[in-house]
Design a protein around this motif. Structure first.
Motif, PDB file in Angstrom:
ATOM      1  N   LEU A   1       3.717 -17.640   6.456  1.00  0.00           N
ATOM      2  CA  LEU A   1       3.082 -17.683   5.140  1.00  0.00           C
ATOM      3  C   LEU A   1       2.985 -19.106   4.582  1.00  0.00           C
ATOM      4  O   LEU A   1       2.803 -19.277   3.391  1.00  0.00           O
ATOM      5  N   LYS A   2       3.099 -20.088   5.445  1.00  0.00           N
ATOM      6  CA  LYS A   2       2.734 -21.454   5.057  1.00  0.00           C
ATOM      7  C   LYS A   2       1.235 -21.530   5.309  1.00  0.00           C
ATOM      8  O   LYS A   2       0.780 -22.026   6.335  1.00  0.00           O
ATOM      9  N   LEU A   3       0.488 -20.990   4.384  1.00  0.00           N
ATOM     10  CA  LEU A   3      -0.924 -20.708   4.628  1.00  0.00           C
ATOM     11  C   LEU A   3      -1.759 -21.943   4.947  1.00  0.00           C
ATOM     12  O   LEU A   3      -2.576 -21.924   5.856  1.00  0.00           O
ATOM     13  N   GLU A   4      -1.570 -23.024   4.205  1.00  0.00           N
ATOM     14  CA  GLU A   4      -2.378 -24.221   4.437  1.00  0.00           C
ATOM     15  C   GLU A   4      -1.861 -25.064   5.590  1.00  0.00           C
ATOM     16  O   GLU A   4      -2.602 -25.820   6.188  1.00  0.00           O
TER      17      GLU A   4
ATOM     18  N   THR B   1      -4.978 -12.552   0.471  1.00  0.00           N
ATOM     19  CA  THR B   1      -4.725 -12.215  -0.931  1.00  0.00           C
ATOM     20  C   THR B   1      -3.332 -11.601  -1.066  1.00  0.00           C
ATOM     21  O   THR B   1      -2.774 -11.084  -0.089  1.00  0.00           O
ATOM     22  N   PRO B   2      -2.790 -11.629  -2.275  1.00  0.00           N
ATOM     23  CA  PRO B   2      -1.485 -10.981  -2.480  1.00  0.00           C
ATOM     24  C   PRO B   2      -1.497  -9.502  -2.094  1.00  0.00           C
ATOM     25  O   PRO B   2      -0.548  -9.009  -1.497  1.00  0.00           O
ATOM     26  N   GLU B   3      -2.580  -8.819  -2.387  1.00  0.00           N
ATOM     27  CA  GLU B   3      -2.673  -7.394  -2.066  1.00  0.00           C
ATOM     28  C   GLU B   3      -2.695  -7.169  -0.557  1.00  0.00           C
ATOM     29  O   GLU B   3      -2.046  -6.247  -0.059  1.00  0.00           O
ATOM     30  N   SER B   4      -3.423  -8.017   0.160  1.00  0.00           N
ATOM     31  CA  SER B   4      -3.472  -7.851   1.616  1.00  0.00           C
ATOM     32  C   SER B   4      -2.120  -8.185   2.244  1.00  0.00           C
ATOM     33  O   SER B   4      -1.697  -7.529   3.196  1.00  0.00           O
ATOM     34  N   VAL B   5      -1.434  -9.188   1.707  1.00  0.00           N
ATOM     35  CA  VAL B   5      -0.099  -9.527   2.220  1.00  0.00           C
ATOM     36  C   VAL B   5       0.852  -8.356   1.986  1.00  0.00           C
ATOM     37  O   VAL B   5       1.643  -8.013   2.868  1.00  0.00           O
ATOM     38  N   ASP B   6       0.764  -7.708   0.829  1.00  0.00           N
ATOM     39  CA  ASP B   6       1.596  -6.525   0.559  1.00  0.00           C
ATOM     40  C   ASP B   6       1.364  -5.445   1.619  1.00  0.00           C
ATOM     41  O   ASP B   6       2.316  -4.859   2.147  1.00  0.00           O
ATOM     42  N   LEU B   7       0.104  -5.175   1.931  1.00  0.00           N
ATOM     43  CA  LEU B   7      -0.225  -4.140   2.914  1.00  0.00           C
ATOM     44  C   LEU B   7       0.257  -4.523   4.312  1.00  0.00           C
ATOM     45  O   LEU B   7       0.818  -3.688   5.030  1.00  0.00           O
ATOM     46  N   VAL B   8       0.063  -5.776   4.687  1.00  0.00           N
ATOM     47  CA  VAL B   8       0.513  -6.238   6.002  1.00  0.00           C
ATOM     48  C   VAL B   8       2.027  -6.162   6.094  1.00  0.00           C
ATOM     49  O   VAL B   8       2.575  -5.656   7.084  1.00  0.00           O
ATOM     50  N   LEU B   9       2.724  -6.634   5.070  1.00  0.00           N
ATOM     51  CA  LEU B   9       4.193  -6.588   5.090  1.00  0.00           C
ATOM     52  C   LEU B   9       4.706  -5.160   5.166  1.00  0.00           C
ATOM     53  O   LEU B   9       5.672  -4.873   5.873  1.00  0.00           O
TER      54      LEU B   9
ATOM     55  N   LEU C   1       7.969 -19.481   4.429  1.00  0.00           N
ATOM     56  CA  LEU C   1       7.193 -19.706   3.215  1.00  0.00           C
ATOM     57  C   LEU C   1       7.071 -21.191   2.915  1.00  0.00           C
ATOM     58  O   LEU C   1       7.963 -21.980   3.227  1.00  0.00           O
ATOM     59  N   ASP C   2       6.001 -21.525   2.251  1.00  0.00           N
ATOM     60  CA  ASP C   2       5.789 -22.876   1.769  1.00  0.00           C
ATOM     61  C   ASP C   2       6.569 -23.056   0.468  1.00  0.00           C
ATOM     62  O   ASP C   2       7.086 -22.100  -0.097  1.00  0.00           O
ATOM     63  N   HIS C   3       6.607 -24.262  -0.031  1.00  0.00           N
ATOM     64  CA  HIS C   3       7.313 -24.537  -1.283  1.00  0.00           C
ATOM     65  C   HIS C   3       6.418 -24.366  -2.506  1.00  0.00           C
ATOM     66  O   HIS C   3       6.804 -24.734  -3.604  1.00  0.00           O
ATOM     67  N   THR C   4       5.224 -23.835  -2.305  1.00  0.00           N
ATOM     68  CA  THR C   4       4.284 -23.712  -3.415  1.00  0.00           C
ATOM     69  C   THR C   4       4.456 -22.424  -4.199  1.00  0.00           C
ATOM     70  O   THR C   4       4.122 -22.374  -5.370  1.00  0.00           O
ATOM     71  N   PHE C   5       4.951 -21.380  -3.571  1.00  0.00           N
ATOM     72  CA  PHE C   5       5.212 -20.092  -4.196  1.00  0.00           C
ATOM     73  C   PHE C   5       3.992 -19.513  -4.902  1.00  0.00           C
ATOM     74  O   PHE C   5       4.024 -19.174  -6.067  1.00  0.00           O
ATOM     75  N   HIS C   6       2.906 -19.393  -4.143  1.00  0.00           N
ATOM     76  CA  HIS C   6       1.725 -18.704  -4.644  1.00  0.00           C
ATOM     77  C   HIS C   6       2.055 -17.213  -4.771  1.00  0.00           C
ATOM     78  O   HIS C   6       3.112 -16.757  -4.338  1.00  0.00           O
TER      79      HIS C   6
ATOM     80  N   GLU D   1       1.160 -14.516  -3.230  1.00  0.00           N
ATOM     81  CA  GLU D   1       1.516 -13.759  -2.020  1.00  0.00           C
ATOM     82  C   GLU D   1       2.930 -14.104  -1.558  1.00  0.00           C
ATOM     83  O   GLU D   1       3.658 -13.247  -1.052  1.00  0.00           O
ATOM     84  N   GLN D   2       3.369 -15.316  -1.772  1.00  0.00           N
ATOM     85  CA  GLN D   2       4.726 -15.702  -1.395  1.00  0.00           C
ATOM     86  C   GLN D   2       5.752 -15.114  -2.368  1.00  0.00           C
ATOM     87  O   GLN D   2       6.805 -14.640  -1.952  1.00  0.00           O
ATOM     88  N   ARG D   3       5.427 -15.131  -3.653  1.00  0.00           N
ATOM     89  CA  ARG D   3       6.332 -14.534  -4.641  1.00  0.00           C
ATOM     90  C   ARG D   3       6.536 -13.050  -4.347  1.00  0.00           C
ATOM     91  O   ARG D   3       7.657 -12.548  -4.381  1.00  0.00           O
ATOM     92  N   ARG D   4       5.462 -12.361  -4.059  1.00  0.00           N
ATOM     93  CA  ARG D   4       5.559 -10.920  -3.786  1.00  0.00           C
ATOM     94  C   ARG D   4       6.373 -10.664  -2.520  1.00  0.00           C
ATOM     95  O   ARG D   4       7.158  -9.709  -2.461  1.00  0.00           O
ATOM     96  N   ALA D   5       6.205 -11.514  -1.522  1.00  0.00           N
ATOM     97  CA  ALA D   5       6.987 -11.366  -0.293  1.00  0.00           C
ATOM     98  C   ALA D   5       8.469 -11.567  -0.571  1.00  0.00           C
ATOM     99  O   ALA D   5       9.312 -10.832  -0.053  1.00  0.00           O
ATOM    100  N   MET D   6       8.806 -12.543  -1.399  1.00  0.00           N
ATOM    101  CA  MET D   6      10.220 -12.790  -1.717  1.00  0.00           C
ATOM    102  C   MET D   6      10.829 -11.610  -2.459  1.00  0.00           C
ATOM    103  O   MET D   6      11.991 -11.267  -2.235  1.00  0.00           O
ATOM    104  N   LEU D   7      10.066 -11.002  -3.332  1.00  0.00           N
ATOM    105  CA  LEU D   7      10.586  -9.852  -4.074  1.00  0.00           C
ATOM    106  C   LEU D   7      10.828  -8.657  -3.168  1.00  0.00           C
ATOM    107  O   LEU D   7      11.680  -7.824  -3.454  1.00  0.00           O
ATOM    108  N   GLN D   8      10.089  -8.555  -2.063  1.00  0.00           N
ATOM    109  CA  GLN D   8      10.272  -7.454  -1.117  1.00  0.00           C
ATOM    110  C   GLN D   8      11.395  -7.730  -0.124  1.00  0.00           C
ATOM    111  O   GLN D   8      11.879  -6.816   0.541  1.00  0.00           O
TER     112      GLN D   8
END
Length: 183
Positions: A2-5, A63-71, A85-90, A92-99
């Motif tokens: 999830l270091k997208l860039e 997108t955050p929604e697609s990352v949720d579905l993939v995860l 994860l990157d250090h930017t916490f977009h 999709e990354q925030r949602r992944a951390m919460l899961q």
């Protein structure tokens, strides 16, 4: 990855994936285990990688929604899922951390790294991530002039769970050869 860039796991594992997370997200309406399997790159170590987008332009497809579905799908089919994860916490990354069951923050024992880790700990608290699932890993322990583990723990208000010794020769060889350092 999830270091997208700036995803770097594929080259670090000496993998050349045919498909990436952005390809999967572009076909999210067809998401199933078979499609997921076709997007995973397999490493000789047994690790399977869903690589970051190959082009920066493709990051917008994730997108955050697609990352949720993939995860959700990945977690149903694999006993362990590790996200880089990157250090930017977009979003999709925030949602992944919460899961996540466990959030591992890797730091070096220097002032800037401690400051950044402190900021991340505060951010995790702000978004509602439980402090109980956070683990701190000290990297490159044993470098000259670094802070002590005790100083780091006092500064962060949390114990360091694990330490990785400083071994630049092995790490550089592993990175340059595309072989995980544990191997």
């Amino acid at each position: 990855d999830l270091k997208l860039e700036a995803g770097d796991l594929a080259p670090l594992l000496n993998l050349k994936p045919n498909h990436t997370l952005s390809d999967l997200c572009q076909n999210i309406e067809r998401l199933d285990y078979s499609l997921l399997q076709g997007c995973l790159a397999r490493c000789d170590s047994g690790v399977q990688l869903l690589a970051a987008p190959a082009r920066i332009a493709d990051v917008a497809l994730v997108t955050p929604e697609s990352v949720d579905l993939v995860l959700s799908l990945v977690c149903r089919h694999f006993p362990f899922v590790v996200l880089d994860l990157d250090h930017t916490f977009h979003a999709e990354q925030r949602r992944a951390m919460l899961q996540a069951d466990v959030i591992m923050l890797v730091l070096r024992l220097d002032f800037i790294s401690l400051r950044n880790t402190r900021t991340t700990l505060d951010f995790l608290q702000e978004i509602g991530a439980s402090r109980d699932k956070v683990r701190i890993v000290a990297n490159q322990v044993g470098e000259p002039g670094q802070l002590s583990t005790a100083q780091a723990e006092e500064s962060l208000g949390i114990k360091i769970s694990q330490s990785i010794p400083d071994d630049q020769k092995t790490v550089n060889r592993a990175n340059n050869d595309g072989i995980p350092v544990v191997l």
